[in-house]
Design a protein around this motif. Structure first.
Motif, PDB file in Angstrom:
ATOM      1  N   VAL A  35       0.842  -1.199   0.000  1.00 46.84           N
ATOM      2  CA  VAL A  35       0.000   0.000   0.000  1.00 46.84           C
ATOM      3  C   VAL A  35       0.881   1.254   0.000  1.00 46.84           C
ATOM      4  O   VAL A  35       0.618   2.213  -0.737  1.00 46.84           O
ATOM      5  N   TRP A  36       1.932   1.250   0.809  1.00 53.61           N
ATOM      6  CA  TRP A  36       2.862   2.384   0.842  1.00 53.61           C
ATOM      7  C   TRP A  36       3.495   2.587  -0.537  1.00 53.61           C
ATOM      8  O   TRP A  36       3.556   3.711  -1.043  1.00 53.61           O
ATOM      9  N   TYR A  37       3.942   1.491  -1.136  1.00 53.61           N
ATOM     10  CA  TYR A  37       4.577   1.568  -2.453  1.00 53.61           C
ATOM     11  C   TYR A  37       3.579   2.093  -3.484  1.00 53.61           C
ATOM     12  O   TYR A  37       3.924   2.883  -4.364  1.00 53.61           O
ATOM     13  N   HIS A  38       2.337   1.668  -3.387  1.00 50.12           N
ATOM     14  CA  HIS A  38       1.291   2.140  -4.302  1.00 50.12           C
ATOM     15  C   HIS A  38       1.137   3.658  -4.204  1.00 50.12           C
ATOM     16  O   HIS A  38       1.029   4.343  -5.224  1.00 50.12           O
ATOM     17  N   SER A  39       1.152   4.182  -2.985  1.00 48.06           N
ATOM     18  CA  SER A  39       0.996   5.634  -2.816  1.00 48.06           C
ATOM     19  C   SER A  39       2.239   6.389  -3.290  1.00 48.06           C
ATOM     20  O   SER A  39       2.136   7.514  -3.777  1.00 48.06           O
ATOM     21  N   LYS A  40       3.408   5.773  -3.164  1.00 52.94           N
ATOM     22  CA  LYS A  40       4.670   6.376  -3.600  1.00 52.94           C
ATOM     23  C   LYS A  40       4.833   6.298  -5.112  1.00 52.94           C
ATOM     24  O   LYS A  40       5.421   7.186  -5.734  1.00 52.94           O
ATOM     25  N   TYR A  55      -0.727  -5.610  -5.569  1.00 61.01           N
ATOM     26  CA  TYR A  55      -1.585  -4.656  -4.861  1.00 61.01           C
ATOM     27  C   TYR A  55      -3.059  -4.997  -5.101  1.00 61.01           C
ATOM     28  O   TYR A  55      -3.843  -5.102  -4.152  1.00 61.01           O
TER      29      TYR A  55
END
Length: 75
Positions: A35-40, A55
């Protein structure tokens, strides 16, 4: 667009190439990390495509689909 069979087989056997979770299967990455990587923003290329698919699978509770592929198509 649905991923093809070979993409899913490759995804099932791909490990994270770097970082804190290096050498962990992509499907086994912690949800919070994905989820963090998706937002980044996922990286470009095949790894980014695979992480995008991970994801989507995790958000829909479908991780077992990839685990079944790991069992059916061992490397």
């Amino acid at each position: 667009m649905l991923p093809d069979k070979q993409f899913l087989i490759d995804l099932a056997h791909t490990k994270m190439p770097y970082g804190k979770y290096k050498d962990r299967y992509l499907i086994d990455l912690p949800e919070h990390y994905v989820v963090w990587y998706h937002s980044k923003g996922f990286p470009k290329g095949k790894l980014g495509d695979m992480l995008t698919q991970v994801y989507d699978l995790k958000m829909n509770g479908l991780e077992d689909l990839i685990r079944n592929i790991q069992r059916q198509y061992p490397k």
